[in-house]
Each structure stands twice: as structure tokens, then as C-alpha cells.
Write a protein that holds these residues in place. Structure first.
Motif: not given
Length: 294
Positions: A170-176, A289-294
Motif C-alpha cells: 500500500p505505501l509503495s503503490v502510493w509513493m509510485m 516527501t513525495m506528494g508533500a507539496v501537493k
């Protein structure tokens, strides 16, 4: 006025650096104690009162012992720790790298599907996967143990790898998915104009541009699976599948604890994730930090 502002700035910096120093000491003190204990003799470790900040006669005997003739203390039984450390290191490498590679491949494909393809129920499926993120591990342990027992995968490397892949996906799918979404769609559109089909687009465009995200996913999965203790404790029973995190507990005996040998084994266990985090920290920061800005 200027002196007052300078004094306030100096006070602010002093407070900030002081707090950082306290946090740093709090985080590094256990690691320092383990490192010092690994090069100390048993007499110094059991001295009362304990006053060792650095051993008076540092030695590497504990490191030689755990890879040669040291005793296994758990349950009063004795066997060479060389076998324990060798099998534990082998199992840790197989489990962590195997599960990380599988997770990276599956998460990359799923991330591309959720980020670039449209199909019925996509948002619902993605939501169901994301709902697994906050789910505590212990909630599913009973069901996992029952399933692994029925499949005869208890105390096997394959069983541990499957569990880690399930928990990490789940975490890896969200990151990618987040990373693939950050790739400009104009590049994909230009490739389509040139006649690239979906597989060619994925192989020649998406995968090269998503490589930093793949490295981040692999590192996060590797560090998590390498350092995990609860899952191997429940699902492994022998040297066939016990990783280093479980081997460390085998230095605790019925009547004594081999602190110096356990500390040396702990240092050996900490080195691989420490080195990977040190040399690939920019990928880890990018991944976390992927997606942190969004």
C-alpha cells in the motif's frame, strides 16, 4: 536597538542548537553504548558502579567470537554463533532484498496504472488500497498466521517475503503513483505522436524517469523489512528463516546475558541499513516527501 536584535538572534540560535544537541545525544546515546559494549570485556561491562564511557582495554574478541566459537544462550542450549550469524545474515539479505524487489516491481506497475490509465472503479480500488495504510500490523496477525499455517509457509523464507510484500505494497503503490503523476504528460504525449504503444511508453519513457522513485521505494521497503522484528518473531522458528533481528535475542540465556557478544551482533546488524541510508539518503528523502507539496 541593533544590539538588542543581535542578542535576541544569538539567544534564538543558542536555543535551537541546544535543542538539536539534546535530540542528537538522545538518539545517538544507545547506539554509542552498543558500539562501546561491543569492544569491551565482560569484566568491564559487569563492573559496579558502571563507569565506562570508553573501554580501558578495547578488544575485538566479541566480533571474532560471534563468527567462530561463541555460545548460543537461548534456553540453555549451546551451538556455535557462527552458524547463527551466517544463517541470520543470509536470511536477512534474502528476505529484505527479495521482498523489496518484488514490491518495487509491483508498485511501479500499479503506480503507472493508477496515475496514467482510466478504467471503471479506479478511484475506488485506489481508495481501498490506501485504507490499508493506517491499518495496524497486529490487527491482521491472527488472520495471517492462520493463512500461513494452512499454506504450510510458517518458518519459511517465502512466507516471510509474502507477508512483507503484502504489508509494504500500500505505501509503495502510493509513493509510485505520486511519482508517476509528477512526470510531465507532455513527454508521454510526444512519444505517442511518434508511434509508441503503451508498453514501449512504459519501458522507454516512464521507467527511466521514474527510476529515482523506484530506488526510493526499494530503499524504504528494504530498511523496513531488514529492521522488522515482530513479523519474524511470530512466523519464524529456526535457523532456516530467522533473520538477524531474531538472532540478537538468542544471546539472552537462562542465567546470563552475553552483552558483549549481543552488542557486537547488533553492530553487525545495524551496519547494512546505516550504510544504505547514508549513501542513498537523497532518494530516501525524496521518497518520504513525495506528494508533500501537493
Amino acid at each position: 536597538m541593533n544590539l538588542s536584535l543581535r542578542a535576541q538572534e544569538r539567544l534564538r540560535l543558542t536555543v535551537i542548537y541546544g535543542l538539536c544537541a539534546v535530540v542528537l545525544i538522545w538518539a545517538l546515546a544507545p547506539i554509542y553504548w552498543v558500539a562501546v559494549s561491543s569492544i569491551s570485556t565482560r569484566q568491564e561491562l559487569y563492573a559496579a558502579p558502571y563507569k565506562i564511557w570508553f573501554p580501558t582495554q578495547p578488544t575485538l574478541d566479541s566480533y571474532r567470537t560471534i563468527f567462530t566459537t561463541g555460545a548460543k544462550f537461548r534456553s540453555g542450549g549451546f551451538s556455535p554463533t557462527a552458524e547463527l550469524m551466517t544463517s541470520g545474515l543470509r536470511n536477512s539479505v534474502i528476505i529484505s532484498f527479495g521482498s523489496s524487489a518484488i514490491v518495487t516491481i509491483l508498485a511501479t506497475g500499479a503506480g503507472y496504472v493508477f496515475a496514467r490509465m482510466n478504467f471503471r472503479g479506479k478511484n475506488l480500488i485506489f481508495l481501498l488500497i490506501m485504507l490499508m495504510l493506517p491499518l495496524p500490523i497486529w490487527v491482521s496477525l491472527i488472520a495471517l498466521f492462520f493463512l500461513m499455517s494452512r499454506l504450510d509457509l510458517i518458518d519459511t523464507l517465502i512466507g516471510l517475503i509474502l507477508i512483507f510484500v503484502t504489508l509494504l505494497l500500500p505505501l509503495s503503490v502510493w509513493m509510485m503513483t505520486t511519482f508517476v503523476r509528477d512526470i510531465p504528460e507532455e513527454i508521454q504525449d510526444a512519444a505517442r505522436v511518434d508511434g509508441a504503444d503503451r508498453w514501449r511508453l512504459l519501458y522507454s519513457i516512464i521507467l527511466p524517469l521514474a527510476r529515482p522513485g523506484m530506488v526510493a521505494v526499494f530503499l524504504v521497503a528494504m530498511l523496513w523489512s531488514w529492521n522488522n522484528f515482530l513479523i519474524p518473531l511470530i512466523f519464524s522458528r529456526s535457523n532456516d528463516s530467522q533473520p538477524l533481528t531474531i538472532v540478537l535475542t538468542l544471546f539472552i540465556g537462562q542465567y546470563e546475558v552475553a552483552w558483549e557478544d549481543m552488542s557486537a551482533a547488533a553492530v553487525v546488524t545495524m551496519l547494512p541499513p546505516f550504510l544504505m541510508a547514508l549513501f542513498f539518503q537523497r532518494y530516501l528523502v525524496r521518497g518520504l516527501t513525495m506528494g508533500a507539496v501537493k
